[in-house]
Design a protein around this motif. Structure first.
Motif, short mmCIF file in Angstrom:
data_model
loop_
_atom_site.label_atom_id
_atom_site.label_comp_id
_atom_site.label_asym_id
_atom_site.label_seq_id
_atom_site.Cartn_x
_atom_site.Cartn_y
_atom_site.Cartn_z
N ALA A 96 10.01 20.19 -6.22
CA ALA A 96 9.50 20.52 -4.22
C ALA A 96 9.80 19.18 -3.61
O ALA A 96 10.25 19.12 -2.52
N GLU A 97 9.51 18.09 -3.84
CA GLU A 97 10.08 16.28 -3.41
C GLU A 97 11.16 16.18 -3.20
O GLU A 97 11.49 15.63 -2.09
N ILE A 98 12.30 16.47 -4.28
CA ILE A 98 13.32 16.10 -4.35
C ILE A 98 14.49 16.82 -3.58
O ILE A 98 15.70 16.29 -3.22
N PHE A 99 14.03 18.55 -3.98
CA PHE A 99 15.28 19.77 -3.01
C PHE A 99 14.83 19.52 -1.94
O PHE A 99 15.15 20.20 -0.82
N ILE A 100 13.33 19.61 -0.92
CA ILE A 100 12.95 19.94 -0.16
C ILE A 100 12.70 18.36 0.27
O ILE A 100 11.71 17.61 0.69
N PRO A 140 0.32 -1.37 -0.03
CA PRO A 140 -0.10 0.12 -0.12
C PRO A 140 0.69 1.16 0.10
O PRO A 140 0.29 2.12 -0.33
N THR A 141 2.07 0.90 0.49
CA THR A 141 2.69 2.58 0.56
C THR A 141 2.86 3.15 -0.82
O THR A 141 2.67 4.49 -0.77
N TYR A 142 3.56 2.48 -1.74
CA TYR A 142 3.21 2.99 -3.45
C TYR A 142 1.90 4.02 -3.38
O TYR A 142 1.99 5.32 -3.54
N SER A 143 1.01 3.55 -3.26
CA SER A 143 -0.33 3.91 -3.43
C SER A 143 -0.10 5.67 -2.69
O SER A 143 -0.69 5.98 -2.76
N HIS A 144 -0.38 4.89 -0.99
CA HIS A 144 0.22 6.44 -0.44
C HIS A 144 0.77 7.40 -1.15
O HIS A 144 0.89 8.72 -0.71
N HIS A 145 2.27 7.30 -1.37
CA HIS A 145 3.27 8.08 -2.30
C HIS A 145 2.45 8.83 -2.61
O HIS A 145 2.67 10.26 -3.01
N ILE A 146 1.48 8.26 -4.22
CA ILE A 146 1.04 8.61 -5.15
C ILE A 146 -0.07 9.98 -4.77
O ILE A 146 -0.30 11.07 -4.75
N ALA A 147 -0.87 9.36 -3.48
CA ALA A 147 -1.85 10.19 -3.01
C ALA A 147 -1.47 11.46 -2.07
O ALA A 147 -1.94 12.12 -2.87
N VAL A 148 -0.58 11.49 -1.99
CA VAL A 148 0.26 12.38 -1.33
C VAL A 148 0.82 13.45 -1.73
O VAL A 148 0.46 15.25 -2.47
N SER A 149 1.71 12.96 -3.44
CA SER A 149 2.12 13.76 -4.06
C SER A 149 0.95 14.50 -4.91
O SER A 149 0.81 15.73 -5.02
N LEU A 150 -0.41 13.74 -5.21
CA LEU A 150 -1.46 14.17 -5.53
C LEU A 150 -1.88 15.48 -5.16
O LEU A 150 -2.71 16.64 -5.36
N GLN A 151 -2.34 15.16 -3.32
CA GLN A 151 -3.25 15.97 -2.55
C GLN A 151 -2.45 17.53 -2.95
O GLN A 151 -2.73 18.54 -2.89
N ARG A 152 -0.48 16.66 -2.37
CA ARG A 152 0.66 18.63 -3.09
C ARG A 152 0.23 19.25 -3.93
O ARG A 152 -0.08 20.59 -3.63
N VAL A 153 -0.35 18.43 -4.77
CA VAL A 153 -0.51 19.07 -5.96
C VAL A 153 -1.32 20.21 -6.09
O VAL A 153 -1.32 21.23 -6.20
N MET A 154 -2.99 19.18 -6.05
CA MET A 154 -3.94 19.86 -5.73
C MET A 154 -4.07 20.95 -4.80
O MET A 154 -5.00 22.66 -5.05
N ILE A 155 -3.76 21.12 -3.48
CA ILE A 155 -3.69 21.82 -2.82
C ILE A 155 -2.46 23.65 -3.45
O ILE A 155 -3.28 24.76 -3.14
N GLY A 156 -1.36 23.13 -3.72
CA GLY A 156 -0.52 23.96 -4.25
C GLY A 156 -1.57 24.89 -5.61
O GLY A 156 -1.26 26.14 -5.68
N PHE A 157 -1.99 24.13 -6.06
CA PHE A 157 -2.30 24.56 -7.71
C PHE A 157 -3.24 25.21 -7.14
O PHE A 157 -3.89 26.12 -8.28
N PHE A 158 -4.70 24.73 -6.07
CA PHE A 158 -5.80 25.39 -5.56
C PHE A 158 -5.03 26.51 -5.34
O PHE A 158 -5.75 28.22 -5.51
N ILE A 159 -4.36 26.88 -4.91
CA ILE A 159 -3.75 28.80 -4.03
C ILE A 159 -3.37 28.92 -5.45
O ILE A 159 -3.83 30.04 -5.41
N GLY A 160 -2.89 28.45 -5.98
CA GLY A 160 -1.84 29.33 -6.88
C GLY A 160 -3.61 29.76 -7.88
O GLY A 160 -2.76 31.04 -8.70
N THR A 161 -4.11 28.68 -8.29
CA THR A 161 -5.16 29.24 -9.52
C THR A 161 -5.96 30.40 -8.76
O THR A 161 -6.05 31.75 -9.55
#
Lengths: 259, 262
Positions: free
Chosen positions: B201-205, B58-79
């Motif tokens: 964002a994920e590799i450098f931070i 389950p961890t890999y799907s979790h990694h994907i979910a975290v990335s998607l969520q991160r993008v969605m929040i950032g994208f929403f604020i930026g939009t």
């Protein structure tokens, strides 16, 4: 006439634009009275200021000398006592036909709005089209919707800025009949700018002829013909000849318009 | 008729997969020909195997979910911020004069240029990661909203003034609907930008969770199969998001340009 509203008076009106730091006179000492319920057409070559004059009546141009009065009151800005139909239908593409007709009816309740929209779409013969989009309409249909939109806010004066200029010849003649029918039905003042002399004679009580540089009223010709008018009648052609004379386009160029 | 439609669809799907399949074939040939050791370029089946392993836990799907969520929040604020800022600059020439030069200067700094400063200020936290993603979305959305608002046809504005519409009513009834196609373009560009800076964002931070973290982990362990699996995941998800946004934009457009046959 049931009332005397919708009388327009222009007194000693002059207007100039600044072009390259030099004032350019557009309109010079215009005097014109349009009585309540009349159909008046303004014809003239391009650049004679006829559209500027219409924009002054509409309230979009405010810097001029002289007076522009409606029912005795100075025109300050656009108002619901005047409606406008532009040469391009200017319907908003993201709104349906019904929503476009309701565009100026913001202050009304939903029910009253719907009633007015239905009434005016029926008036222009487009009932059943309220949920269509402008892109689905032909040019003539779109212009009818624009007329319905202008009439829906119950103006006293309908201003028409070459409203049929973009239509093909047959649709144009048909729309001229439609405009006449609407004018007779609504009993409001209509002031139309056009460069089509036949159209002017067919529709108006008075034809105002303007000439350019600066724009002045050259002559006002009465059209005392009974309606509906016969475009081929001798009276019609006589008046046409009289107008063409003003543009120095005598019978040697019978086909020519003012350009 | 129906058979025809099915054929078209099959063709479209084949079209999508044709090139990747050819590429995988070449990759396999490259290895079979002995041009590369398995240590530097594992064969395709190793990467496939890696995917099977990754998705079986389950961890890999979790990694994907975290990335998607991160993008969605950032994208929403930026939009949201980009839309408001673009609207402001579009509506007011004064605001444009004050902000536009600064905006265009700051836009020249690549996202990676901000990383040192942002880490020193905020540390290795979720906030700077989301911030970077939102700034990436902010630029194209601001620009496109601005140009959409500026290019509202003069005729529509004149119509609005005939009916006495001003201020918020004017914005709501004319400006935003007229600018919508341009705003929609900005939003889809913004999403693409957000997704592409996600890796930065994920590799450098550094963080424990996210697809980028997995790629970084692959590097640390010299697990090239994991790195390639991560890259494919990012590419496929990014493509899926782009297609989704395109569909939404098309749906918005459909409201205004309806085909004449109905």
């Amino acid at each position: 006439m049931p009332n005397n509203k919708g009388t327009l008076q222009i007194r000693n009106l002059s207007k100039s634009f600044i072009v390259d730091n030099n004032p350019l006179q557009i309109l010079n000492d215009i005097n014109l009275t349009v009585h309540s319920g009349a159909f008046v057409t303004i014809v003239g070559s391009s650049g004679c200021g006829k559209t500027t004059l219409l924009r002054i009546m509409l309230g979009l141009e405010n810097h001029y000398t002289g007076e522009a009065l409606i029912d005795g009151k100075q025109i300050i800005g656009p108002g619901s006592d005047r409606g406008i139909v532009f040469q391009d239908h200017r319907l908003l593409p993201w709104l349906t036909v019904g929503e476009n007709v309701a565009f100026g009816l913001d202050k009304l309740k939903r029910k009253e709005k719907k009633l007015l929209v239905d009434e005016h779409l029926k008036l222009v013969g487009l009932n059943g089209f309220e949920s269509a989009y402008p892109s689905q309409l032909s040019g003539g249909m779109a212009q009818r919707v624009a007329i319905a939109r202008a009439l829906a806010s119950k103006p006293e004066i309908l201003l028409l800025d070459e409203p049929l200029g973009a239509l093909d010849a047959l649709t144009r003649m048909y729309m001229q009949q439609e405009l006449e029918r609407l004018w007779l039905l609504e009993k409001i003042t209509m002031i139309m700018v056009t460069h089509d002399i036949d159209e002017a004679i067919y529709l108006s009580d008075k034809v105002v002829i303007m000439s350019s540089r600066p724009g002045v009223i050259k002559k006002i010709i009465d059209v005392p013909l009974s309606r509906p008018r016969d475009r081929a009648s001798s009276d019609f052609t006589r008046i046409k000849a009289e107008i063409l004379e003003e543009f120095h386009l005598g019978t040697e160029y019978p086909f020519a318009y003012a350009i | 008729m129906k058979r025809f439609a099915f054929n078209k669809k099959t063709k479209a799907i084949l079209g999508v997969f044709a090139f990747p399949i050819v590429l995988i074939g070449l990759w396999q040939l490259f290895i079979l020909a002995g041009f590369s050791s398995a240590r530097f370029l594992p064969p395709p089946y190793k990467v496939l195997q890696k995917f099977v392993i990754l998705f079986s836990e389950p961890t890999y799907s979790h990694h994907i979910a975290v990335s998607l969520q991160r993008v969605m929040i950032g994208f929403f604020i930026g939009t949201l911020a980009g839309f408001l800022f673009g609207l402001l600059m579009g509506l007011s020439k004064t605001a444009e004069k004050i902000f536009a030069p600064f905006f265009h200067a700051i836009r020249q700094v690549p996202m990676i240029g901000w990383i040192p400063l942002i880490i020193m200020w905020f540390g290795m936290n979720e906030l700077p990661r989301v911030l970077i993603i939102s700034v990436a979305a902010f630029y194209p959305i601001t620009l496109n909203t601005f140009s959409g608002v500026r290019n509202v046809p003069r005729e529509y504005l004149e119509l609005a003034s005939v009916y006495g519409f001003k201020g918020l009513t004017l914005i709501k009834k004319i400006i935003i609907p007229a600018a919508l196609p341009s705003i929609a373009t900005g939003i889809s560009l913004g999403l693409a930008m957000s997704w592409s800076v996600l890796m930065v964002a994920e590799i450098f931070i550094q963080t424990a969770l996210g697809v980028g973290t997995q790629i970084q982990r692959g590097r640390d362990r010299f697990d090239i199969a994991l790195v390639i699996a991560g890259i494919i995941t990012v590419g496929v998800l990014g493509y899926a998001m782009t297609v989704l946004v395109q569909k939404i934009v098309q749906a918005v457009e459909r409201g205004r340009v309806i085909s004449t046959e109905k």
